[in-house]
Motif scaffolding. Structure first.
Motif, PDB file in Angstrom:
ATOM      1  N   LEU A  48       0.841  -1.207   0.000  1.00 30.18           N
ATOM      2  CA  LEU A  48       0.000   0.000   0.000  1.00 30.18           C
ATOM      3  C   LEU A  48       0.879   1.262   0.000  1.00 30.18           C
ATOM      4  CD1 LEU A  48      -2.713   1.476   0.210  1.00 30.18           C
ATOM      5  CD2 LEU A  48      -2.572   1.230   2.690  1.00 30.18           C
ATOM      6  N   TYR A  49       1.913   1.280   0.872  1.00 30.78           N
ATOM      7  CA  TYR A  49       2.828   2.441   0.937  1.00 30.78           C
ATOM      8  C   TYR A  49       3.451   2.715  -0.429  1.00 30.78           C
ATOM      9  CZ  TYR A  49       3.089   3.300   5.993  1.00 30.78           C
ATOM     10  OH  TYR A  49       2.811   3.645   7.275  1.00 30.78           O
ATOM     11  N   VAL A  50       3.878   1.636  -1.085  1.00 39.39           N
ATOM     12  CA  VAL A  50       4.545   1.814  -2.386  1.00 39.39           C
ATOM     13  C   VAL A  50       3.546   2.356  -3.413  1.00 39.39           C
ATOM     14  CG1 VAL A  50       5.701   0.601  -4.288  1.00 39.39           C
ATOM     15  CG2 VAL A  50       6.378   0.149  -1.922  1.00 39.39           C
ATOM     16  N   LEU A  57       1.066   4.284  -2.789  1.00 41.23           N
ATOM     17  CA  LEU A  57       0.864   5.710  -2.482  1.00 41.23           C
ATOM     18  C   LEU A  57       2.061   6.537  -2.978  1.00 41.23           C
ATOM     19  CD1 LEU A  57      -0.621   5.356   1.120  1.00 41.23           C
ATOM     20  CD2 LEU A  57      -1.856   6.013  -0.949  1.00 41.23           C
ATOM     21  N   LYS A  58       3.253   5.964  -2.874  1.00 40.67           N
ATOM     22  CA  LYS A  58       4.457   6.661  -3.364  1.00 40.67           C
ATOM     23  C   LYS A  58       4.388   6.816  -4.880  1.00 40.67           C
ATOM     24  CE  LYS A  58       7.250   5.324   0.576  1.00 40.67           C
ATOM     25  NZ  LYS A  58       8.278   4.509   1.206  1.00 40.67           N
ATOM     26  N   VAL A  59       3.958   5.728  -5.555  1.00 40.00           N
ATOM     27  CA  VAL A  59       3.838   5.761  -7.025  1.00 40.00           C
ATOM     28  C   VAL A  59       2.862   6.874  -7.440  1.00 40.00           C
ATOM     29  CG1 VAL A  59       2.991   4.454  -9.033  1.00 40.00           C
ATOM     30  CG2 VAL A  59       4.413   3.312  -7.315  1.00 40.00           C
ATOM     31  N   ILE A 105      17.289   5.974  -4.396  1.00 42.96           N
ATOM     32  CA  ILE A 105      16.958   4.547  -4.234  1.00 42.96           C
ATOM     33  C   ILE A 105      16.392   4.361  -2.823  1.00 42.96           C
ATOM     34  CG2 ILE A 105      17.874   2.178  -4.213  1.00 42.96           C
ATOM     35  CD1 ILE A 105      20.390   3.338  -5.687  1.00 42.96           C
ATOM     36  N   ILE A 106      15.299   3.637  -2.730  1.00 42.43           N
ATOM     37  CA  ILE A 106      14.850   3.213  -1.389  1.00 42.43           C
ATOM     38  C   ILE A 106      14.505   1.726  -1.408  1.00 42.43           C
ATOM     39  CG2 ILE A 106      13.922   5.494  -0.785  1.00 42.43           C
ATOM     40  CD1 ILE A 106      11.103   4.160  -0.934  1.00 42.43           C
ATOM     41  N   VAL A 107      14.679   1.115  -0.259  1.00 40.88           N
ATOM     42  CA  VAL A 107      14.220  -0.261  -0.067  1.00 40.88           C
ATOM     43  C   VAL A 107      13.076  -0.176   0.936  1.00 40.88           C
ATOM     44  CG1 VAL A 107      14.824  -2.562   0.758  1.00 40.88           C
ATOM     45  CG2 VAL A 107      16.522  -1.202  -0.486  1.00 40.88           C
ATOM     46  N   GLN A 108      11.904  -0.604   0.513  1.00 40.35           N
ATOM     47  CA  GLN A 108      10.743  -0.503   1.398  1.00 40.35           C
ATOM     48  C   GLN A 108      10.918  -1.443   2.592  1.00 40.35           C
ATOM     49  OE1 GLN A 108       8.403   1.793   0.960  1.00 40.35           O
ATOM     50  NE2 GLN A 108       7.240   1.193   2.755  1.00 40.35           N
ATOM     51  N   LEU A 109      10.655  -0.943   3.790  1.00 40.47           N
ATOM     52  CA  LEU A 109      10.769  -1.727   5.026  1.00 40.47           C
ATOM     53  C   LEU A 109       9.368  -2.016   5.570  1.00 40.47           C
ATOM     54  CD1 LEU A 109      13.705   0.242   6.687  1.00 40.47           C
ATOM     55  CD2 LEU A 109      13.844  -1.834   5.306  1.00 40.47           C
ATOM     56  N   PRO A 110       9.154  -3.064   6.305  1.00 38.11           N
ATOM     57  CA  PRO A 110      10.128  -4.064   6.733  1.00 38.11           C
ATOM     58  C   PRO A 110      10.490  -5.041   5.612  1.00 38.11           C
ATOM     59  CG  PRO A 110       7.948  -4.658   7.524  1.00 38.11           C
ATOM     60  CD  PRO A 110       7.792  -3.353   6.815  1.00 38.11           C
ATOM     61  N   VAL A 153      17.649   8.497  -0.447  1.00 40.23           N
ATOM     62  CA  VAL A 153      16.676   9.583  -0.288  1.00 40.23           C
ATOM     63  C   VAL A 153      15.773   9.425   0.934  1.00 40.23           C
ATOM     64  CG1 VAL A 153      16.574  10.629  -2.558  1.00 40.23           C
ATOM     65  CG2 VAL A 153      15.458   8.431  -2.201  1.00 40.23           C
ATOM     66  N   ASP A 154      15.781   8.261   1.572  1.00 36.10           N
ATOM     67  CA  ASP A 154      15.081   8.100   2.848  1.00 36.10           C
ATOM     68  C   ASP A 154      15.894   8.716   3.995  1.00 36.10           C
ATOM     69  OD1 ASP A 154      12.568   6.856   2.746  1.00 36.10           O
ATOM     70  OD2 ASP A 154      13.415   4.844   2.543  1.00 36.10           O
ATOM     71  N   GLY A 155      17.218   8.812   3.787  1.00 37.11           N
ATOM     72  CA  GLY A 155      18.086   9.272   4.869  1.00 37.11           C
ATOM     73  C   GLY A 155      18.274   8.213   5.934  1.00 37.11           C
ATOM     74  N   PHE A 156      18.174   6.930   5.544  1.00 36.94           N
ATOM     75  CA  PHE A 156      18.273   5.822   6.505  1.00 36.94           C
ATOM     76  C   PHE A 156      19.696   5.258   6.604  1.00 36.94           C
ATOM     77  CE2 PHE A 156      13.580   4.131   6.060  1.00 36.94           C
ATOM     78  CZ  PHE A 156      13.130   5.314   6.619  1.00 36.94           C
ATOM     79  N   HIS A 157      20.558   5.577   5.628  1.00 38.31           N
ATOM     80  CA  HIS A 157      21.918   5.023   5.612  1.00 38.31           C
ATOM     81  C   HIS A 157      22.694   5.556   6.826  1.00 38.31           C
ATOM     82  CE1 HIS A 157      25.951   4.057   4.296  1.00 38.31           C
ATOM     83  NE2 HIS A 157      25.458   3.386   3.273  1.00 38.31           N
ATOM     84  N   PRO A 159      16.395  13.287   6.990  1.00 39.44           N
ATOM     85  CA  PRO A 159      15.778  11.950   6.976  1.00 39.44           C
ATOM     86  C   PRO A 159      14.247  12.074   6.994  1.00 39.44           C
ATOM     87  CG  PRO A 159      17.003  12.318   9.032  1.00 39.44           C
ATOM     88  CD  PRO A 159      17.245  13.507   8.164  1.00 39.44           C
ATOM     89  N   VAL A 160      13.579  11.235   6.195  1.00 35.85           N
ATOM     90  CA  VAL A 160      12.162  11.487   5.913  1.00 35.85           C
ATOM     91  C   VAL A 160      11.233  11.391   7.131  1.00 35.85           C
ATOM     92  CG1 VAL A 160      12.183  10.959   3.451  1.00 35.85           C
ATOM     93  CG2 VAL A 160      11.876   9.084   5.067  1.00 35.85           C
ATOM     94  N   PHE A 161      11.464  10.412   8.006  1.00 32.13           N
ATOM     95  CA  PHE A 161      10.511  10.229   9.115  1.00 32.13           C
ATOM     96  C   PHE A 161      10.621  11.391  10.126  1.00 32.13           C
ATOM     97  CE2 PHE A 161       9.113   7.717  12.990  1.00 32.13           C
ATOM     98  CZ  PHE A 161       7.771   7.716  12.659  1.00 32.13           C
ATOM     99  N   VAL A 189       3.027  12.824   4.906  1.00 37.38           N
ATOM    100  CA  VAL A 189       4.108  13.834   4.946  1.00 37.38           C
ATOM    101  C   VAL A 189       5.462  13.154   4.708  1.00 37.38           C
ATOM    102  CG1 VAL A 189       5.079  15.793   6.208  1.00 37.38           C
ATOM    103  CG2 VAL A 189       2.712  15.160   6.594  1.00 37.38           C
ATOM    104  N   THR A 190       5.604  11.919   5.196  1.00 35.59           N
ATOM    105  CA  THR A 190       6.848  11.171   4.953  1.00 35.59           C
ATOM    106  C   THR A 190       7.054  10.971   3.448  1.00 35.59           C
ATOM    107  OG1 THR A 190       6.542  10.011   7.048  1.00 35.59           O
ATOM    108  CG2 THR A 190       8.120   9.046   5.527  1.00 35.59           C
ATOM    109  N   ILE A 191       5.976  10.653   2.746  1.00 34.63           N
ATOM    110  CA  ILE A 191       6.073  10.469   1.280  1.00 34.63           C
ATOM    111  C   ILE A 191       6.455  11.791   0.620  1.00 34.63           C
ATOM    112  CG2 ILE A 191       4.751   9.928  -0.813  1.00 34.63           C
ATOM    113  CD1 ILE A 191       3.192   7.861   0.872  1.00 34.63           C
TER     114      ILE A 191
HETATM  115  N1  GUN Z   1       8.320   1.542   5.764  1.00 36.39           N
HETATM  116  C1  GUN Z   1       7.502   2.361   6.467  1.00 36.39           C
HETATM  117  N2  GUN Z   1       7.849   3.655   6.284  1.00 36.39           N
HETATM  118  C2  GUN Z   1       8.924   3.641   5.442  1.00 36.39           C
HETATM  119  C3  GUN Z   1       9.728   4.672   4.869  1.00 36.39           C
HETATM  120  O1  GUN Z   1       9.549   5.864   5.112  1.00 36.39           O
HETATM  121  N3  GUN Z   1      10.731   4.250   4.047  1.00 36.39           N
HETATM  122  C4  GUN Z   1      10.966   2.927   3.788  1.00 36.39           C
HETATM  123  N4  GUN Z   1      11.983   2.636   2.985  1.00 36.39           N
HETATM  124  N5  GUN Z   1      10.237   1.953   4.316  1.00 36.39           N
HETATM  125  C5  GUN Z   1       9.212   2.312   5.133  1.00 36.39           C
END
Ligand code: GUN
Length: 289
Positions: A43-45, A47-49, A89-94, A114-118, A134-136, A264-266
């Protein structure tokens, strides 16, 4: 209760992104890797699309089966790292259990993260040298500053589960001269009296635990701003960390769930992709890229 509408804040951000893309004739490109069949991730992906399409960002989704071996993901990320046409590049989590999120995120080129998770980008953020927010935490700050712009001297409390969330979020507050106390909730079944006192005095409460209704509304003081970033599913309903049963007649600002931190994260993600595309086009004017 005053609901903080994340969808409205996201719409404003997305409009600004769209205008920037049009004005500067940018062609941002984002790659999203989705491993497995987690319905929430799907679902998140989606919404991102949808959001990317609306603002003029090309988003390519790379679907990988649940059991995809690590080596295949390594190859895909290496390809995208080297591709000059991919800005983010992002890898959707979990991720499925056989894959370690830190390990996989660590494979992404920090200049495309681009998530700022690295880890490198998180350390840069903590040293005030990050190229993107970082997005969150960015979304949380966006929701807070939609209610109050000047955070100086305010008391904040962050309820979370991880050390890195503690460090990044409290740093985000410190940048705005706002003292934040972190309460680790990973192993917690209830708050101590001292913790209840801290929560009760807070002007701003951020929660990202993922336990439905863990924070009782009674602990929140009048006029507090509450950002509920804990998303859980109870039956078919999406709920946050705050027990809202008695919130309705209280004078507090509280972010919507769903429709709060998520949209807002998206928007923050798409801001970051556009920023990297802009940096590439303009040989980067920004200090830390
Ligand atoms: N899963 C839930 N929120 C996020 C997010 O902001 N980025 C990624 N990559 N995975 C998620």
């Amino acid at each position: 209760m005053k609901l903080i509408d994340g969808k409205m804040i996201a719409a404003k951000k997305l409009l600004a992104v769209q205008e920037l893309i049009e004005d500067e004739e940018l062609e941002p490109k984002l790659a999203v890797i989705l491993v497995g069949n987690d319905p929430a991730s799907q679902l998140y992906v989606k919404l991102k699309v949808k959001a990317a399409k609306e603002v003029g960002i090309e988003l390519r989704t790379y679907f990988c089966e649940e059991g995809t071996p690590r080596e295949e993901i390594v190859e895909s990320i290496a390809f995208l790292n080297a591709d000059p046409d991919t800005h983010g590049i992002i890898v959707q989590l979990p991720l499925p259990e056989h894959l370690d999120a830190d390990d996989i995120i660590g494979l992404i080129d920090p200049a495309k993260d681009v998530d700022g998770f690295h880890k490198t980008n998180q350390e840069k953020f903590l040293a005030d040298q990050a190229c993107v927010y970082p997005v969150f935490p960015g979304a949380i700050m966006g929701l807070i500053t939609s209610c109050v712009d000047d955070l100086r001297g305010k008391k904040a409390v962050v309820l979370g589960k991880s050390d890195i969330f503690d460090r990044v979020m409290t740093h985000a507050f410190a940048q705005r001269e706002c003292d934040a106390i972190f309460i680790g909730c990973a192993q917690k079944n209830e708050f101590t009296l001292q913790e209840k006192d801290v929560i009760n005095q807070a002007d701003i409460i951020v929660t990202a635990i993922g336990r439905p209704g863990f924070l009782s509304c009674d602990l929140i003081k009048d006029d507090a701003i509450v950002i509920d970033g804990g998303i859980s599913k109870v039956g078919e309903k999406v709920v946050g960390d705050v027990d809202r049963t008695h919130c309705n007649d209280r004078d507090i600002f509280i972010s919507a769930v769903p429709g709060g931190v998520g949209p807002v994260t998206i928007a923050c993600l798409l801001e970051n992709v556009t920023h990297f595309a802009q940096c590439k086009e303009s040989q980067c004017t920004c200090e830390h890229c």
